[in-house]
Structures are given as structure tokens and as C-alpha cells.
Scaffold this motif. Sequence first.
Motif, PDB file in Angstrom:
ATOM      1  N   VAL A 230       0.646  -1.257   0.176  1.00 46.15           N
ATOM      2  CA  VAL A 230       0.177  -0.214  -0.016  1.00 46.15           C
ATOM      3  C   VAL A 230       0.920   1.240  -0.041  1.00 46.15           C
ATOM      4  O   VAL A 230       0.578   2.117  -0.808  1.00 46.15           O
ATOM      5  N   ARG A 231       1.954   1.448   0.588  1.00 48.16           N
ATOM      6  CA  ARG A 231       2.751   2.612   1.141  1.00 48.16           C
ATOM      7  C   ARG A 231       3.553   2.416  -0.429  1.00 48.16           C
ATOM      8  O   ARG A 231       3.759   3.690  -0.712  1.00 48.16           O
ATOM      9  N   GLY A 232       3.795   1.655  -1.034  1.00 49.15           N
ATOM     10  CA  GLY A 232       4.715   1.681  -2.486  1.00 49.15           C
ATOM     11  C   GLY A 232       3.801   2.304  -3.284  1.00 49.15           C
ATOM     12  O   GLY A 232       4.276   3.411  -3.940  1.00 49.15           O
ATOM     13  N   VAL A 233       2.340   1.862  -3.552  1.00 48.85           N
ATOM     14  CA  VAL A 233       1.627   2.587  -4.512  1.00 48.85           C
ATOM     15  C   VAL A 233       1.259   4.107  -3.969  1.00 48.85           C
ATOM     16  O   VAL A 233       1.349   4.953  -4.949  1.00 48.85           O
ATOM     17  N   ALA A 234       1.417   4.208  -2.636  1.00 47.91           N
ATOM     18  CA  ALA A 234       0.917   5.510  -2.209  1.00 47.91           C
ATOM     19  C   ALA A 234       1.782   6.658  -2.555  1.00 47.91           C
ATOM     20  O   ALA A 234       1.485   7.788  -3.026  1.00 47.91           O
ATOM     21  N   GLU A 235       3.324   6.131  -2.410  1.00 47.47           N
ATOM     22  CA  GLU A 235       4.235   7.194  -2.567  1.00 47.47           C
ATOM     23  C   GLU A 235       4.404   7.635  -4.061  1.00 47.47           C
ATOM     24  O   GLU A 235       4.161   8.844  -4.466  1.00 47.47           O
ATOM     25  N   ARG A 236       3.981   6.454  -5.154  1.00 41.45           N
ATOM     26  CA  ARG A 236       4.117   7.055  -6.398  1.00 41.45           C
ATOM     27  C   ARG A 236       2.840   7.757  -6.838  1.00 41.45           C
ATOM     28  O   ARG A 236       2.966   8.815  -7.344  1.00 41.45           O
ATOM     29  N   VAL A 237       2.104   7.591  -6.199  1.00 38.93           N
ATOM     30  CA  VAL A 237       0.485   7.867  -6.669  1.00 38.93           C
ATOM     31  C   VAL A 237       0.529   9.490  -6.079  1.00 38.93           C
ATOM     32  O   VAL A 237      -0.021  10.290  -6.867  1.00 38.93           O
ATOM     33  N   ILE A 238       0.785   9.656  -4.769  1.00 34.44           N
ATOM     34  CA  ILE A 238       0.446  10.957  -3.943  1.00 34.44           C
ATOM     35  C   ILE A 238       1.564  12.065  -4.903  1.00 34.44           C
ATOM     36  O   ILE A 238       1.248  12.909  -5.130  1.00 34.44           O
ATOM     37  N   ARG A 239       2.670  11.443  -5.146  1.00 35.13           N
ATOM     38  CA  ARG A 239       3.662  12.300  -6.229  1.00 35.13           C
ATOM     39  C   ARG A 239       3.072  12.865  -7.446  1.00 35.13           C
ATOM     40  O   ARG A 239       2.868  13.851  -7.554  1.00 35.13           O
ATOM     41  N   GLN A 240       2.301  12.139  -8.114  1.00 37.34           N
ATOM     42  CA  GLN A 240       1.816  12.237  -9.403  1.00 37.34           C
ATOM     43  C   GLN A 240       0.546  13.168  -9.297  1.00 37.34           C
ATOM     44  O   GLN A 240       0.372  14.158  -9.912  1.00 37.34           O
ATOM     45  N   VAL A 241      -0.378  12.800  -8.136  1.00 40.67           N
ATOM     46  CA  VAL A 241      -1.626  13.767  -8.172  1.00 40.67           C
ATOM     47  C   VAL A 241      -1.085  15.116  -7.477  1.00 40.67           C
ATOM     48  O   VAL A 241      -1.698  15.964  -8.066  1.00 40.67           O
TER      49      VAL A 241
END
Length: 338
Positions: A230-241
Motif C-alpha cells: 500500500v505504501r509503495g503505491v501511495a508514494e508513487r500516486v501521491i507524487r503524481q496527483v
Amino acid sequence: MAKQETESAAAVIDAVCAPDWTEILRQMILVRRFEEATEREFRRGKIGGYLHVYIGQEAVASGIISALRKGDILFTGYRDHAHALMLGSDPGRVMAELFGKSTGISKGKGGSMHLFDVEHGFYGGYGIVGGHLTLATGAAYALRYQGTDRITVCYFGDGAMNIGPFHEAMNMAGLWGHEGMAPIIFIIENNGYAMGTSVERHSALTDLAARVRAYDIPSEKVDGQDVFAVRGVAERVIRQVRENGTPYCIEAVTYRFSGHGAADILQPYRSKEEVEQHKHRDPIVILRNRLSELCGLKDDDVKRMEDAAAEEVARALKFAEESPQPEADELYRDVVAE
Ligand SMILES: Cc1ncc(C[n+]2csc(CCOP(=O)(O)OP(=O)(O)O)c2C)c(N)n1
Ligand SMILES: [Mg+2]
């Protein structure tokens, strides 16, 4: 083993152990013990109204929230204790809210489903299934309109996807995203059930992540029991959004170990075997084991976290118990905007 290989193995371990995982584990243990206590207090009659616990789903909240920045804001439904505590709300004030006391985080007038703590970025806590999705989408627009790079995170259950406001919110987020005006991450907490109705029985399309793509919102699924994932996806997605102001949706596949709410005792819609099977994938155990294997976490460290959580929960209970009831005239305050 060649020196280069040893060094790259060490680099992998450093990367895995880099976020403050022990802090995340500490929080997850605290939330679990806190909610177990609320279930007991509900049965003792100390907590009135509704009580929905998040037991089994903790990694979905901690994996995302631990990657947010101060200033980001979060909305969720009524299964909201974990989100508040992980954002930094005081456990004593959250417990006092559940006890209906004036020191509660919503002055004792919201109860379990309506926690609210703007100081920590927590914009609630909503009892109307799916109703908060439109609020969260508008808030995301406002954050961009004001020229900030803050983002909104909006959690909701699989069942909430079948209600009108879900479609309204997704359509507006998709549209505003075209102009970079929708910095919002939608998190589907797919725990397999909406009260007693399974996803297979309530959703024509069971690939929930796919449904949002109809509104031009990209999405993906993640194993919601594994906080690393979850944290892995979160870091990438948060940056992008944050960078693009475009919406994104993450379907976290998870499972609730307790009943839907405190009154759901018999749980006729699922078997005991099914629940037991899912308990083998307890997010806290998964994280603890991974930290012992890779990052040198010791049993003593876990024992210290457990003891600290027990003390913190005891303190919260004492504070709630000893706090006064709201004054009678509070009944009419904060009801209508002036
Ligand atoms: C508008 C509305 N309709 C019905 C309800 C009754 N209700 C409460 S919880 C719930 C199920 C929601 O399930 P889901 O969104 O999957 O969340 P979960 O409880 O699994 O976290 C329903 C139908 C409600 N609170 N609001
Ligand atoms: Mg659900």
C-alpha cells in the motif's frame, strides 16, 4: 558471494527498511488495541449509537496516511477511528467522542461515525454512505483553486460505489482532472461486503478499480493487507496527483475481521471458516514478520509497543470516563451555519 551482489542486497534491505516502519507498526498496534477496547466499552453500555471498527483493514489507512504531507486533507465514511488516530488525533479525545463527552473531538455530538479534526487534516467521519465523495471532490478543487499543492484523500467502501453521489463525484473529478484541478486520491476499501451483502451480490462489475475508468480516472488494485504494498503505491500516486492535479483511484483489497458494526453479532452472511482463513493474513502480523526478517525487529521491541499501546488506551479510557457530559445548551450549537 561477489561483493557487488552483497552490496545490492544491502541496498534493497536499506530501501525496504527506510520508511519509519516501526512507527507505522506502533500506530497499527495502538489502533487495534484502541478499537478492541471500544468493542468492550460498547458492550458495557459506555458507548451509545453506532460503532464500526476497522480491525483487519489497518494497513489500508496506515500505508497511505504515513505517506501524506502536513496540510493534505482526508475524508472517510463512518469506519473512521483508524484514520483519525493515524492522522494524529488525540486518543483520549477520540475515546471521549465515542463516550459522548464534551471533551470529545466533535464535542461529544458526533459519536463514532462523525469524528472531525481539521487541525490534523481530518475532514470527517460521515454516516451517509457515499455522501462525502462529493464534498471531498469539491475540497480537492478548492485546494488547487487556492493555488496550493495540497491533496485530498477520500476513502469509501465497496458498497458506497452503488450510490448516486459516487457517480457525480467521479464525473466531476474526471472532468476537473482534465484541467489539473482535481488533486484527489480515491481509496476503495474493498472489504468484500456492504453490511451483509457481498460484492458479488451488490456490484454488476466486481472489478471495482475498473469502474472508475468510465469517468477517465486511472486506477489500480493493491493488496490491502500488506502495508508495504500500500505504501509503495501511495508514494508513487501521491507524487503524481500532487504534481498534476489529476485524480487517481486505488482499490485496496482487504477484509474486516469484526462484524459490520457492534450489533452484527451472528454474521449469517459469512462462515466462521471464511473469517478464520482471512485472519491468517492479519496486516499487523504481516508487517511484524517482515520487520523481524529484514529490519532486525526483536520480540522485545514488539512487547514494548504492546505495553505502550495498552497504557495509551487505558489513559484514553480514563480521560473519557472522567470527562463531563455536554451542557444542555450545546444541543443547538453548531447545528446550523450562521
Ligand atoms: C445513504 C445510506 N444508505 C444506507 C445506509 C445504511 N448502511 C450503513 S453501512 C452500509 C454498507 C456500506 O458498505 P461499504 O460501503 O462497503 O462500507 P463498509 O461498511 O464495508 O466499510 C449501509 C448500506 C447509510 N448509512 N446511508
Ligand atoms: Mg465494504
